[in-house]
Every structure is written in C-alpha cells, then in structure tokens.
Design an enzyme around this catalytic site. Sequence first.
Site, PDB file in Angstrom:
ATOM      1  N   SER A  47     -11.354  -5.491  10.543  1.00 52.72           N
ATOM      2  CA  SER A  47     -10.795  -5.055   9.278  1.00 52.72           C
ATOM      3  C   SER A  47     -11.960  -4.919   8.314  1.00 52.72           C
ATOM      4  CB  SER A  47      -9.836  -6.129   8.782  1.00 52.72           C
ATOM      5  OG  SER A  47      -9.776  -6.100   7.390  1.00 52.72           O
ATOM      6  N   CYS A  56      -5.106  -2.919  -0.338  1.00 58.55           N
ATOM      7  CA  CYS A  56      -5.924  -4.131  -0.436  1.00 58.55           C
ATOM      8  C   CYS A  56      -7.164  -3.880  -1.290  1.00 58.55           C
ATOM      9  CB  CYS A  56      -6.326  -4.595   0.948  1.00 58.55           C
ATOM     10  SG  CYS A  56      -4.901  -4.975   1.966  1.00 58.55           S
ATOM     11  N   CYS A 104      -2.552   3.308   3.019  1.00 60.52           N
ATOM     12  CA  CYS A 104      -3.080   2.189   3.803  1.00 60.52           C
ATOM     13  C   CYS A 104      -4.140   2.731   4.777  1.00 60.52           C
ATOM     14  CB  CYS A 104      -1.929   1.511   4.534  1.00 60.52           C
ATOM     15  SG  CYS A 104      -2.284  -0.140   5.137  1.00 60.52           S
ATOM     16  N   ASP A 105      -4.859   1.830   5.405  1.00 56.04           N
ATOM     17  CA  ASP A 105      -6.096   2.183   6.119  1.00 56.04           C
ATOM     18  C   ASP A 105      -6.087   3.495   6.909  1.00 56.04           C
ATOM     19  OD1 ASP A 105      -6.494  -0.358   5.209  1.00 56.04           O
ATOM     20  OD2 ASP A 105      -7.275  -1.142   7.077  1.00 56.04           O
ATOM     21  N   LYS A 106      -5.164   3.631   7.862  1.00 59.70           N
ATOM     22  CA  LYS A 106      -5.232   4.786   8.761  1.00 59.70           C
ATOM     23  C   LYS A 106      -4.621   6.041   8.143  1.00 59.70           C
ATOM     24  CE  LYS A 106      -6.938   1.822  11.406  1.00 59.70           C
ATOM     25  NZ  LYS A 106      -6.898   0.791  10.362  1.00 59.70           N
ATOM     26  N   CYS A 134       0.828  -1.223   0.000  1.00 53.22           N
ATOM     27  CA  CYS A 134       0.000   0.000   0.000  1.00 53.22           C
ATOM     28  C   CYS A 134       0.852   1.259   0.000  1.00 53.22           C
ATOM     29  CB  CYS A 134      -0.896   0.034   1.230  1.00 53.22           C
ATOM     30  SG  CYS A 134      -1.436  -1.567   1.794  1.00 53.22           S
ATOM     31  N   ASP A 152      -1.811  -2.374   7.858  1.00 47.03           N
ATOM     32  CA  ASP A 152      -2.844  -3.137   8.562  1.00 47.03           C
ATOM     33  C   ASP A 152      -2.790  -4.615   8.220  1.00 47.03           C
ATOM     34  OD1 ASP A 152      -3.905  -0.455   9.245  1.00 47.03           O
ATOM     35  OD2 ASP A 152      -5.541  -1.701  10.002  1.00 47.03           O
ATOM     36  N   GLU A 162      -7.727  -4.914  15.149  1.00 45.17           N
ATOM     37  CA  GLU A 162      -8.736  -5.534  14.291  1.00 45.17           C
ATOM     38  C   GLU A 162      -8.715  -7.045  14.474  1.00 45.17           C
ATOM     39  OE1 GLU A 162      -7.744  -4.268  10.349  1.00 45.17           O
ATOM     40  OE2 GLU A 162      -8.650  -2.294  10.633  1.00 45.17           O
TER      41      GLU A 162
HETATM   42 FE1  FES Z   1      -2.906  -1.489   3.483  1.00 41.66          FE
HETATM   43 FE2  FES Z   1      -4.787  -3.386   3.482  1.00 41.66          FE
HETATM   44  S1  FES Z   1      -2.801  -3.475   4.350  1.00 41.66           S
HETATM   45  S2  FES Z   1      -4.876  -1.388   2.701  1.00 41.66           S
END
Ligand code: FES
Length: 558
Positions: free
Chosen positions: A473, A196, A124-126, A50, A83, A447
């Site tokens: 997640s 992801c 990535c997520d955060k 990511c 993540d 998560e």
């Molecule tokens: Fe980065 Fe899923 S590990 S978006």
Amino acid sequence: MILNRYSRVLTQDESLPASQAMIIGSGVPYEDLNKPFVGIGSTGFDGNPCNMHLTTLAALQKKSVLDTKQMVGLLFNTIGVSDGITNGNDGMRYSLPSREIIADSIETMAGAHFHDGIIFTAGCDKNMPGAIMAMARLNRPAIMVYGGTIGGGNYKGEKLNIVSAFEAYGKKINGKISEEDFKEVIKNSCPGPGACGGMYTANTMATAIEVMGMSLPYSSSSPARSEEKKKECMNIGKHIYNLLEKDIKPSDIITPASILNALRVVTILGGSTNAALHMIAIARTMGIPLDLAQLQKITDTTPLLADMKPSGKYLMEDLHALGGTPAVMKFMLEEGMIDGNCLTVTGKTIAENLKDLPGLPKDQDLLRPVSNPIKKEGHIQVLYGNIAKKGAVAKITGHEGEKFEGTAICFDSEVAANEGIREGKVKPGNVVVIRYVGPKGGPGMPEMLKPTSAIIGAGLGDKVALITDGRFSGGSHGFVVGHITPEAMEGGELALVKDGDTILIDAIKNQIEVKVTPEELELRKKNWVKPPYRVTSGYLWKYIQLVQDASTGCLTDL
Ligand code: FES
C-alpha cells in the site's frame, strides 16, 4: 464542425430508429439528438469514504454539462474496490484486478453507447489508473476528476489517518495502547468522505494524473469536502466542450514527456510504489514504451523533497493549504523538473495554466528546496538479483537506511505472515519473505499493509526488512521490497528461499540476492513443486489466465 463524432452513428442514422427511440425514452429530448454525448461516469458506491460522495460529484458535473446547452450528459457507474477495507483480508485479491474491470467498464460504456467525450470521477487507489487506461484505449476527449482527499482525524491531540488504524493493531498486540485508545483510534481515523490522506496510492496517482495533464488544475489536491472540489465539478461542462471542439484527445496529452513529468512528481513527493505498476500500465496502454529501467533513471536524477506521510509528517490537505498541486508544479517548472510545454485538459499547456497561479509560500517546510533534499535520489528503487531476475521495486525513503542484510523467515501467504508476526516469530535481523502473493499467486497481487503495519506497530520497523512478490500500500513504510518478478507462483527464485538463508538488499547497488550458490539454487529449483492456484473459477480465475507480470504493469490486454 462535427462534435458528435461517435454518437452520430446512433443518432443520425435513420436505419437505427429503435436506438434513437430508446435514447429519447431515457429523457434526451429529440432536438438534442444531434448534440455530442458526454458519458459522465464514476466509481461511486456506499461503504467506502473514498467513493461515497462520487455520485454526488457526478450529478454536479451532469448539471454543468447540461447548463452549456450544447451537450447531452449521460451518467453511468462502474465498480470499485476499497483498498483500505480489503487490506489484510481476501477482499484485497480483487483490488488490483478491479483496475481492469474499471477500465473495461468505461471502455464498454463509451464504446457501446457512442459517447463523444468522457468525464470520469475516481476516488480510491485503482480507480484512477483504471479511468486513465480506459481513456487511453478510447482516445476520445476526456477529463478525470479526482474525488479528493479525506480530512485528517484527531484523537487526544494526535492527528490520525487510516494508517494510524492499521498501526494501532500492532501497538495493541504489543501492549502499547489501551483497549479504549485502540477503539477511539478506529472511530476517529476516517472523519468523512475522501481518499486516504497521506501520499498513499490514491493521492499519488491523482497527483501524477493532474501533472500528466488529464485532470484540471487543483483536482488532485482539493479535498473531497472543499468548495474547490464542488466548483471543479460545477465548471467542468465548458472544459469538456472545449476539448470536444478542439478535438483534443488523450493521445495529445499523454506523451512520453507528460509521463516523465508525472513520474518526477511521484518521486519528489515520495509517492506510492504502486505508481511503478500503474504508470507502466498507463504508458503501455497509450502505446508509449516504459519499463522499470526507465523508472530507475528518473529515481537516479530526481530528489525526494516532500515530508509527507507515510514516511513523513504531512497530509494532502496540508499540501492543499499551501497552494496544492499547481504550486508544486510551479516549483518544479522553475527548477526545470517538468516540461511546461505539455498540453493539458484545459486546452492549454502546463506553463500557460501555471502562469497566473500562486506558488508555494516561502515559510513552508512540506517541500524542501532542491539544495536540501530529504534524499538526493528518489525513493522508488528498482532492484535486480538472483531472486528478482526481472526486477523488484523497493521504497527507500532514507529513514530506514539503504542496505539490509538479514536472515530469511519465509511465509507462503499473507495470513501466515500476520500470524508469524503476531506470535513473535519475527525477530530483529530477519528478512520477512512473503511469497505466492503475486499477480497469479495471490491472486491479484495483494498489498502487504497489514504485515508492514504490524511490524511498525511492534517496534521492529528499523530492525527487519520485508520482501514479497505482492505489493505495498502507499501507506506501507519501513525497509520493504515488493513486485519481485518473476513471482513465486511462476517458479520465480523467491520460491526457493529457505528459512535461515542470508538475504542482502542493497538499494545503492540496486541488488537483491539470496546468498546461496547457483548450484544450490539450481538443486532447489529441480525439487520445487508448483502449488495449486488459490482460485479456480470466476473473475479471479480469468485474471490469473490473463495477467502479465508486475514488471510490465500487470496488464491483461496487451
Ligand atoms: Fe481508498 Fe485508501 S482506501 S484511498
């Protein structure tokens, strides 16, 4: 017109010659000191798909800013947390807290170095909520660029993504795949850069932010490796200049109406429950009140339409092929689901942006018509009850039913839950309780993707429910309820549940209850002893001191 509204403090004050000398020493020509400074940041780092390409994207953006000859571009980086890599291990404790470090870092860089505008690339997520929270705090012209989604993997003709790798473990321990297939799934799940691929947290937040107006059209759906992503970066200079010139700030873009737009797209696309945390955090940071009750109202009035992973079949790259996020927005605008008058970082409204862009093709089945939804209401349901007095967030897509009553089997950590599932302790009809994994208990509200994946992998997906004061997640699916507040570590009633108790989860009545008498619950409360925190020093200790509960977005500063 003055465009160097902030940097002039450093560059135009003759009493600060040393500041100017250092800026010149770093390569900014003397003649450029009076130009606006644009901080170009990213969460680029090696070792995570990511984030691995973000510094390259930021370099393209810097070139675009410099090519305008009207601004100074200054690169910087912040940390990030993967993540995917940290799921199922102690690294995950840092995931949600990393959102605050990212926001604090961007605020610190722009605040200390007087950036007039900010371009920030997040992957990535955060990263995404962290970036927007910082932009809201700074309230200076700003654009978020999404690093883009990963392409799908493939093995033996089966499409793979990161959740395939998580679920492969459940299949392996249950003898459902061979050792070789297990290895090949791991090798082929992540075929290059990008976040992801399903409608997990990163794609959910990137889409919400584009719809909110803080990214350029297509930013959330252009894949990491696409030409479109490159072009977005190579053209960004003129857009940030336009924002500086017109002095369009996040507070002009992030409004109650644009937050509502973002929440609606999260709902129709079946986005991650993490959006409940992050949208509340973003709104509150911008000074806009938002709570779980308002989220429930969106759910009640918005259908789930997209057949996307984790519960459905399509990936973000499939949405890209159908016209991407703007095509979805065009559909929503036509259906009256979003307010087209909201301003965006193009300097134009949503309706103006979409006017000449193509809509979804007629023969697609990724996004259903409103007349034939996957589910009449949204999938993010807010539940209340005697074990969630301040709320809980469930993801109910309709595939798993809307009501579950079962027998509690309690685990006081994620590790214990994973062991329990592996040892076959979890049986059909169980409600798996994973507690002491909230914002303070985890710490960091980890998560529970590993347990949910193990449950799915073990073929128990439709036979057990999982409830927790941790998070999920975006990749988790099954009958799952998270964000239970107050958390067990704070003496929340979830801590009082015992093995064998009956737990009722009713997503129609929005209830989550342990079926014991109030007297019995009171007695258990008297005997409850708060366990010690799992961390007693360092950043996570600071986080434990500051973090607010999940129902108010886990902010640390308001
Ligand atoms: Fe980065 Fe899923 S590990 S978006």
